[in-house]
Design an enzyme around this catalytic site. Structure first.
Site, PDB file in Angstrom:
ATOM      1  N   LYS A   1     -25.885  -7.928  51.974  1.00 42.37           N
ATOM      2  CA  LYS A   1     -27.343  -7.842  51.978  1.00 42.37           C
ATOM      3  C   LYS A   1     -27.755  -6.859  53.079  1.00 42.37           C
ATOM      4  O   LYS A   1     -27.237  -6.927  54.191  1.00 42.37           O
ATOM      5  CB  LYS A   1     -27.914  -9.244  52.223  1.00 42.37           C
ATOM      6  CG  LYS A   1     -29.355  -9.401  51.816  1.00 42.37           C
ATOM      7  CD  LYS A   1     -29.743 -10.858  51.656  1.00 42.37           C
ATOM      8  CE  LYS A   1     -31.227 -10.984  51.386  1.00 42.37           C
ATOM      9  NZ  LYS A   1     -31.621 -12.347  51.080  1.00 42.37           N
TER      10      LYS A   1
ATOM     11  N   GLU B   1     -35.367 -27.475  44.331  1.00 41.47           N
ATOM     12  CA  GLU B   1     -36.573 -28.249  44.620  1.00 41.47           C
ATOM     13  C   GLU B   1     -36.519 -29.640  44.002  1.00 41.47           C
ATOM     14  O   GLU B   1     -36.941 -30.632  44.612  1.00 41.47           O
ATOM     15  CB  GLU B   1     -37.818 -27.502  44.118  1.00 41.47           C
ATOM     16  CG  GLU B   1     -38.177 -26.262  44.935  1.00 41.47           C
ATOM     17  CD  GLU B   1     -37.328 -25.042  44.630  1.00 41.47           C
ATOM     18  OE1 GLU B   1     -36.547 -25.069  43.646  1.00 41.47           O
ATOM     19  OE2 GLU B   1     -37.438 -24.046  45.367  1.00 41.47           O
TER      20      GLU B   1
ATOM     21  N   ARG C   1     -41.673 -26.816  40.290  1.00 39.93           N
ATOM     22  CA  ARG C   1     -40.350 -27.119  39.743  1.00 39.93           C
ATOM     23  C   ARG C   1     -40.027 -28.616  39.760  1.00 39.93           C
ATOM     24  O   ARG C   1     -39.187 -29.080  39.002  1.00 39.93           O
ATOM     25  CB  ARG C   1     -39.275 -26.436  40.604  1.00 39.93           C
ATOM     26  CG  ARG C   1     -39.066 -24.988  40.360  1.00 39.93           C
ATOM     27  CD  ARG C   1     -38.009 -24.800  39.285  1.00 39.93           C
ATOM     28  NE  ARG C   1     -38.040 -23.455  38.761  1.00 39.93           N
ATOM     29  CZ  ARG C   1     -37.179 -22.509  39.085  1.00 39.93           C
ATOM     30  NH1 ARG C   1     -36.223 -22.746  39.938  1.00 39.93           N
ATOM     31  NH2 ARG C   1     -37.278 -21.313  38.547  1.00 39.93           N
TER      32      ARG C   1
HETATM   33  C1  LIG Z   1     -37.571 -21.684  42.845  1.00 41.52           C
HETATM   34  C2  LIG Z   1     -37.553 -20.805  44.064  1.00 41.52           C
HETATM   35  N1  LIG Z   1     -37.334 -21.360  45.267  1.00 41.52           N
HETATM   36  C3  LIG Z   1     -37.335 -20.577  46.369  1.00 41.52           C
HETATM   37  C4  LIG Z   1     -37.530 -19.236  46.272  1.00 41.52           C
HETATM   38  C5  LIG Z   1     -37.603 -18.373  47.524  1.00 41.52           C
HETATM   39  N2  LIG Z   1     -36.542 -17.369  47.571  1.00 41.52           N
HETATM   40  C6  LIG Z   1     -36.740 -16.090  47.238  1.00 41.52           C
HETATM   41  S1  LIG Z   1     -35.386 -15.163  47.380  1.00 41.52           S
HETATM   42  C7  LIG Z   1     -34.491 -16.474  47.883  1.00 41.52           C
HETATM   43  C8  LIG Z   1     -33.044 -16.290  48.209  1.00 41.52           C
HETATM   44  C9  LIG Z   1     -32.286 -15.876  47.016  1.00 41.52           C
HETATM   45  O1  LIG Z   1     -30.947 -15.717  47.384  1.00 41.52           O
HETATM   46  P1  LIG Z   1     -29.985 -14.954  46.421  1.00 41.52           P
HETATM   47  O2  LIG Z   1     -30.239 -15.364  45.032  1.00 41.52           O
HETATM   48  O3  LIG Z   1     -28.611 -15.120  46.935  1.00 41.52           O
HETATM   49  O4  LIG Z   1     -30.448 -13.442  46.538  1.00 41.52           O
HETATM   50  P2  LIG Z   1     -30.321 -12.465  47.803  1.00 41.52           P
HETATM   51  O5  LIG Z   1     -31.662 -12.471  48.465  1.00 41.52           O
HETATM   52  O6  LIG Z   1     -29.234 -12.962  48.684  1.00 41.52           O
HETATM   53  O7  LIG Z   1     -30.001 -11.152  47.211  1.00 41.52           O
HETATM   54  C10 LIG Z   1     -35.264 -17.623  47.960  1.00 41.52           C
HETATM   55  C11 LIG Z   1     -34.804 -18.926  48.434  1.00 41.52           C
HETATM   56  C12 LIG Z   1     -37.762 -18.705  44.991  1.00 41.52           C
HETATM   57  N3  LIG Z   1     -38.017 -17.401  44.807  1.00 41.52           N
HETATM   58  N4  LIG Z   1     -37.755 -19.503  43.918  1.00 41.52           N
END
Ligand SMILES: Cc1ncc(C[n+]2csc(CCOP(=O)(O)OP(=O)(O)O)c2C)c(N)n1
Length: 645
Positions: free
Chosen positions: A288, A377, A405
């Protein structure tokens, strides 16, 4: 075409242009794309590290697959900036996340290349599978369907539901697991450990290397690839790969892990996978923030850093000459620790938002009593319910939008079972630049209709602290009602916010300012706009009264009786949907008690409100200070009584 360093990206107005380039120049495209993202986000803001991490994947996917006919679905979509830039939106990219500009997430209305609208995580596998199955039904057998999902998003139940279904089909689905070991904060849970294990285990990698040696011979074999794969599979049937691979066990063919930054290798592998039928998963390892030093080092901070100096890596912070109010989320975080120090039953739960909700303050102070459960969630709510059955006082903090959710869990696991879980809903109301997928528009409506539920919103920091103090008190905990406290994104209004904690009477509102002619009823911080409106109106000779309802449920009925006896012009203002919201609750009260009044409701109308600054969106919906003042004027000068037919 003349290709000179630094001008390749400018020639790519669609993936078709990209596909006409020689494969040898793809590293240059990647460099330019990465630089373009750095240049733009440093000046205009937005998500950052995630898009840098998938630059090579983005270029390779559009190079190999025939988008938009092939369906490419980005999970969450915060990493899709490169995708937007390559798909005809490069010259508008400076408008990203601004009012009227590009959306920060893929959006079907915005481009045919955005195969599925996203913002919430873990939808990509189900959506891509739906498309893949439809393609089969419609005899579109050449079409590919690709879901790109992060290891964070993979922790959600929905992702597993999708894989469980996919593995039982022969759909043409490719899941790309973009594994960077990070969610927003470091990823958590057993799956993360598992992914690390299969990435680093020497035995596993020996088997994997055998597979790749075979696959390495595949390029150019065309249709016989299928034959080779079945040979590999039968050869490995009893092997470690078959026995222990989670994805293989779900009948998804597993490939990888591979280096997600090696563009040339990615192109070869994706080309090979095109010929392999059925549902399959490619495990890519990425970093990242790749290519921007500070972002690689502190990945949480650089998830969405705000504006920064791209040369020094210094994040630009506004400088003020006097103390500023804190963010509501920080008041939550510090107050939770303060309460937990006195009440050892208190625990905290967050689904993957330790930094975003400031639950990280408790996780640091009391690591045994604060839980990050991953992007889950539904689990967060039921896990909280389970702890509440054992007498823990649970503060479950979920962004309003993500609580959508877990609605069934709120009803089925908490309220029906009379469990006094405290829900703190951050980012209630307009989320701002993240847009409609993230607006917390509906919680007042969907929480207030559930029995055994108290719903409150603080007008300022002191009120937030007092509501939290009240929610954990023995009186409330023994009352067997869940307790929702919703508050918005951003700063409050009280620089000196460490006020003494005082209990609030549940269901009791307060008079903010007495007046005449019109009564303004607000809930939550939007009440501060009403204060400004009242000050402006006073200069015009109008003196509306202002009441802070504080509770959407139970309503302060005594206060409402007083109001409807004194006023026949009432304005309700809420930072939530008008349908079923607090204004509706006031109308229900009025009808139930036979009052007649001219009531005007301000709030979020029954339509999707796009992204922009919070104030811009409040203005659009007519409940910024001027909108409130205007509504008061209209009421004040309207006929006093409502005409009866
Ligand atoms: C249902 C939901 N919960 C929380 C989030 C907040 N959120 C946005 S990006 C993220 C992290 C995602 O991690 P990953 O899928 O590994 O992608 P990366 O950012 O590491 O590329 C979170 C928790 C969301 N978008 N949707």
């Amino acid at each position: 075409m003349l290709i000179t360093p630094g001008n390749l990206l400018a020639t790519i107005d669609s993936p078709d242009h990209l596909r006409h380039l020689d494969r040898t120049v793809l590293p240059q495209v990647c460099n330019e794309l990465r630089q373009f993202i750095i240049d733009n986000v440093s000046v205009y803001g937005g998500h950052f590290g995630a898009s840098l991490g998938v630059v090579e994947l983005t270029v390779a996917l559009h190079y190999v697959f025939n988008t938009p006919d092939d369906q490419l679905i980005w999970d969450v979509g915060h990493q899709a900036y490169g995708h937007k830039i390559l798909t005809g939106r490069r010259d508008q990219f400076h408008t990203n996340r601004f009012y009227g500009g590009l959306s920060g997430f893929p959006k079907r209305k915005e481009s045919p290349y955005d195969a599925f609208g996203v913002g919430h995580s873990s939808t990509s596998i189900s959506a891509a599978l739906g498309m893949a199955v439809s393609s089969q039904l419609q005899q579109q057998l050449q079409r590919h369907h690709i879901a790109v999902i992060g290891d964070g998003a993979m922790t959600a139940g929905l992702a597993f539901e999708g894989m469980n279904h996919a593995g039982a089909t022969n759909s043409n689905l490719l899941i790309i697991l973009n594994d960077n070991c990070m969610s927003i904060d470091p990823n958590v849970g057993a799956l993360k450990e598992y992914l690390t294990d299969i990435t680093t285990s020497p035995t596993y990698n020996k088997v994997k290397d055998e597979v790749w040696n075979l696959l390495g011979k595949m390029s150019g074999f065309g249709k016989s690839a299928q034959e080779i794969v079945s040979k590999i599979e039968s050869g490995l049937k009893a092997s470690l790969l078959k026995q222990s691979n989670l994805f293989e066990s779900l009948h998804l063919r597993y490939f990888g892990p591979i280096d997600g930054h090696d563009i040339d290798h990615l192109v070869s592998v994706l080309n090979d996978l095109k010929d392999i039928p059925g549902p399959k998963l490619l495990h890519c390892l990425t970093v990242k923030g790749k290519g921007y030093g500070p972002a690689e080092k502190d990945q949480t901070k650089w998830h969405a850093p705000g504006l920064f100096d791209k040369v020094t890596g210094e994040i630009k912070k506004k400088v003020y000459d006097k103390p500023q109010p804190p963010k509501y989320q920080d008041v939550f975080g510090h107050t939770l620790v303060e309460l937990a120090e006195k009440n050892d039953k208190i625990v905290g739960v967050t689904p993957a938002m330790p930094s975003g909700s400031s639950m990280n303050i408790m996780m640091k102070a009391m690591p045994q009593r604060a839980f990050d459960v991953g992007i889950a969630e539904q689990h967060a709510v039921t896990f909280s319910a389970g702890m509440a059955t054992q007498g823990q006082v649970v503060f479950c903090n979920i962004y309003s939008t993500f609580m959508q959710r877990a609605y069934d869990q709120v009803i089925h696991d908490v309220c029906i079972q009379e469990l006094p879980v405290v829900f703190c809903l951050d980012r209630a109301g307009f989320a701002g630049a993240d847009g409609p997928t993230h607006h917390g528009a509906y919680d007042l409506a969907f929480m207030r209709c559930v029995p055994n539920m108290i719903v409150a919103s603080p007008m300022n920091e002191q009120e937030l602290r007092n509501l939290m103090f009240t929610a954990q008190s023995d009186t409330v905990q023994q009352g067997k009602c869940a307790f929702t406290i919703r508050y918005p994104r951003g700063e409050g209004v009280m620089p000196n916010w460490r006020t003494p904690l005082e209990a609030v009477e549940v269901g009791k509102g307060r008079l903010i300012r007495d007046g005449e002619g019109v009564a303004i009823l607000t809930i939550g911080p939007i009440g501060n706009y009403a204060i400004q409106a009242c000050e402006a109106l006073e200069k015009e000779g109008l003196r509306p009264a202002h009441y802070d309802l504080r509770f959407a449920k139970p309503l302060d009925e005594a206060m409402l009786h007083t109001i409807f006896r004194r006023f026949d012009k009432v304005l309700t203002v809420e930072d939530g949907c008008l349908v079923g919201g607090v204004g509706s609750a006031v109308l229900e009260f009025m009808a139930d008690h036979g009052y007649q009044a001219r009531v005007k409701r301000l709030g979020i109308p029954d339509t999707i409100i796009e992204h922009g600054e919070q104030l811009e969106l409040h203005r659009e919906c007519g409940f910024d200070p001027e909108g409130i003042a205007q509504a008061v004027r209209e009421l004040a000068y309207a006929e006093r009584t409502v005409a009866l037919a």
